[in-house]
Write a protein that holds these residues in place. Structure first.
Motif, PDB file in Angstrom:
ATOM      1  N   GLU A  25      -3.675  27.613  48.058  1.00 48.71           N
ATOM      2  CA  GLU A  25      -4.182  26.508  47.190  1.00 48.71           C
ATOM      3  C   GLU A  25      -3.269  26.369  45.857  1.00 48.71           C
ATOM      4  O   GLU A  25      -3.133  25.298  45.433  1.00 48.71           O
ATOM      5  N   TRP A  59      -4.643  23.603  31.795  1.00 51.35           N
ATOM      6  CA  TRP A  59      -5.217  23.018  33.066  1.00 51.35           C
ATOM      7  C   TRP A  59      -6.292  23.352  33.635  1.00 51.35           C
ATOM      8  O   TRP A  59      -6.195  23.736  35.089  1.00 51.35           O
ATOM      9  N   ASP A  96     -11.037  20.770  33.129  1.00 50.90           N
ATOM     10  CA  ASP A  96     -11.333  19.413  34.033  1.00 50.90           C
ATOM     11  C   ASP A  96     -11.394  19.798  35.415  1.00 50.90           C
ATOM     12  O   ASP A  96     -11.989  19.145  36.299  1.00 50.90           O
ATOM     13  N   GLN A  97     -11.080  20.697  36.070  1.00 49.50           N
ATOM     14  CA  GLN A  97     -10.987  21.188  37.393  1.00 49.50           C
ATOM     15  C   GLN A  97     -11.923  22.392  37.866  1.00 49.50           C
ATOM     16  O   GLN A  97     -12.368  22.222  38.818  1.00 49.50           O
ATOM     17  N   VAL A  98     -11.863  23.195  36.962  1.00 43.61           N
ATOM     18  CA  VAL A  98     -12.605  24.413  37.403  1.00 43.61           C
ATOM     19  C   VAL A  98     -14.155  24.347  37.260  1.00 43.61           C
ATOM     20  O   VAL A  98     -14.874  24.138  38.219  1.00 43.61           O
ATOM     21  N   THR A 122     -17.938  22.546  36.691  1.00 47.62           N
ATOM     22  CA  THR A 122     -18.327  21.478  37.266  1.00 47.62           C
ATOM     23  C   THR A 122     -19.101  20.715  35.992  1.00 47.62           C
ATOM     24  O   THR A 122     -19.189  19.466  35.894  1.00 47.62           O
ATOM     25  N   TYR A 150     -10.778  14.618  36.269  1.00 44.45           N
ATOM     26  CA  TYR A 150     -11.704  15.464  36.765  1.00 44.45           C
ATOM     27  C   TYR A 150     -11.800  15.392  38.325  1.00 44.45           C
ATOM     28  O   TYR A 150     -11.662  14.044  38.694  1.00 44.45           O
ATOM     29  N   ARG A 151     -12.456  16.246  39.112  1.00 43.74           N
ATOM     30  CA  ARG A 151     -12.559  16.121  40.369  1.00 43.74           C
ATOM     31  C   ARG A 151     -13.557  15.291  40.830  1.00 43.74           C
ATOM     32  O   ARG A 151     -14.577  14.837  40.208  1.00 43.74           O
ATOM     33  N   ARG A 168     -18.066  13.889  33.149  1.00 44.69           N
ATOM     34  CA  ARG A 168     -16.403  13.529  33.111  1.00 44.69           C
ATOM     35  C   ARG A 168     -16.206  13.040  31.647  1.00 44.69           C
ATOM     36  O   ARG A 168     -16.045  11.869  31.435  1.00 44.69           O
ATOM     37  N   GLU A 207       0.803  12.580  33.981  1.00 46.71           N
ATOM     38  CA  GLU A 207      -0.308  13.021  33.416  1.00 46.71           C
ATOM     39  C   GLU A 207      -0.471  12.855  31.972  1.00 46.71           C
ATOM     40  O   GLU A 207       0.579  12.917  31.210  1.00 46.71           O
TER      41      GLU A 207
END
Length: 435
Positions: A124, A251, A254-256, A258, A285-286, A294, A334
């Motif tokens: 990953e 980083w 926004d990704q880890v 919820t 965001y995912r 978000r 980005e």
């Protein structure tokens, strides 16, 4: 330098940790925390973590064997140049899997062939390790350029392969840098990058500009001190109150999580009053994150202030290249935000438990569930499977296999059901912990 045992608490019971000849342990509940990839493994069930990554490693090896078979088949009858390209790809895949297997076995992750949940995907964050230590690009230098000075005890959440953390450590010489992540492979690679011996990795760009398979040598930068690796859940961090002067999130936000609002009490609790939270990264965001969570950058500034983390200056923004391999014909741009927020003197906030924050954490078996009347058979099936060790993701996988529920969204759906169950039986975190 404070030890890991002095900076963190037991992730199982929340009590103080001790350290001795047998490693880090908790005298209160008897848990012992193994070392994996040179890192103290601070999960409530360390053996379950190791076993899960062992299954992930076994899956990687099986997938590699399938890929090799597919390439062998495609080489038959291919014209000469194509056959040579596929042969090179086959060589790289074989060598790379062997290297990763060696790294993880040496790190304390044995192959685990049993059926059960995996802890994650071994590959990953592999590309981040290449970017950090093998690519000769400007991304690392630009990230360092935008970061203020780090001081005192520094905690880097989501450190990955650790290049930014290492560059900050070398530039600013803080008292102690602690890097934290949930992935053992980047830590294993980072240690070899810092201390040697030399390591060869292989890159397989999805849109190659020339070669499909590129041999990369990891650059060695020398050992770090004072420095500690920790494997732990950054969303429900088992940290002593006010243990750190600086928390860095590269980083990450926004990704880890919820909902970043549930991460902010974690950061606030880890910092001493007057300590600083330094963030660098986008707000990309995912799609699985609720639209309401978000947050725009202005909303994030407001949200941070509500959690005792005040920004003296507005965030800066700059469009930058991200994970742009020199071997790839495509790249990514980005909008990257950088900001510093200072923790106020308010008391440390409560941190929501891991099972509340994400579906991979084991769910406690609350006594109230014994008499709980489920409103429908699906909720009853969830309640039946909560045993104190199983996660929402585990339950979802079981329901997909045994009851045939749709796999897409199953983990998130079960996790939402568990949170609603907690509310109904009075076991949800307090509003102060989840505001």
């Amino acid at each position: 330098m404070a030890s890991v045992a002095e900076l963190f608490v037991c992730p199982g019971c929340g009590e103080a940790l001790g350290a001795g000849a047998g490693g880090v342990h908790c005298a209160a509940c008897g848990r012992r925390f193994v070392e994996v990839a040179g890192a103290t493994c601070l999960f409530a069930e360390p053996a379950r973590f190791v076993q899960g990554w062992g299954r992930a490693l076994a899956q990687l090896v099986r997938q590699a064997e399938q890929n090799q078979a597919a390439i062998r088949e495609q080489r038959r009858g291919a014209m000469g140049s194509v056959e040579r390209r596929l042969a090179r790809l086959q060589e790289g895949l074989r060598a790379n899997v062997a290297t990763i297997r060696e790294l993880l076995l040496a790190a304390g992750i044995p192959l685990e062939e049993s059926v059960g949940p995996r802890a994650g995907d071994v590959m990953e964050v592999y590309v981040q390790s290449l970017r950090d230590w093998a690519w000769d690009t400007e991304e690392n230098a630009l990230a360092l350029e935008r970061m203020p000075k780090v001081e005192g005890r520094v905690l880097v959440l989501g450190a990955g392969a650790c290049r930014l953390a290492w560059d900050l450590h070398r530039r600013d010489a803080p008292d102690h840098t602690v890097v934290l992540d949930v992935h053992p492979l980047p830590f294993a690679i980072a240690q070899r990058a810092m201390a040697g011996p030399p390591l060869t990795l292989w890159e397989f760009p999805p849109t190659p500009s020339a070669e499909m398979c590129v041999e990369r040598e990891v650059t060695i930068h020398g050992a770090a001190a004072p420095w500690s690796f920790v494997l732990a859940d950054g969303l429900s961090l088992p940290v002593q109150q006010g243990a750190f002067d600086t928390v860095v999130t590269p980083w990450f936000i926004d990704q880890v999580p919820t909902n970043v609002a549930e991460l902010l009490p974690v950061i606030q609790r880890a910092l001493r009053p007057g300590g600083r939270w330094l963030n660098l990264g986008p707000l990309v965001y995912r799609q699985t994150i609720d639209i309401a969570c978000r947050y725009t950058i202005d909303e994030l500034v407001e949200l941070a202030a509500q959690h005792g983390l005040t920004m003296a200056a507005p965030p800066t923004r700059r469009t930058e290249r991200y994970l742009c391999s020199p071997a790839s014909g495509q790249g990514r741009l980005e909008e990257v935000f950088a900001f510093a927020a200072e923790r106020d003197a308010a008391p440390a906030m409560a941190v929501p438990p891991a099972w509340w924050l994400h579906p991979q954490a084991p769910i406690p078996r609350w006594p109230e569930l014994a008499t709980f009347r489920a409103p429908n058979p699906l909720v009853a099936a969830v309640v039946e499977r909560i045993d104190g060790h199983t996660s929402a993701s585990d339950i979802a996988a079981s329901l997909v296999q045994q009851l045939g529920i749709p796999a897409e969204g199953a983990s998130q759906g079960v996790h939402a059901t568990v949170r609603e169950l907690a509310r109904q039986v009075g076991r949800a975190p307090t509003p102060a912990a989840t505001s």
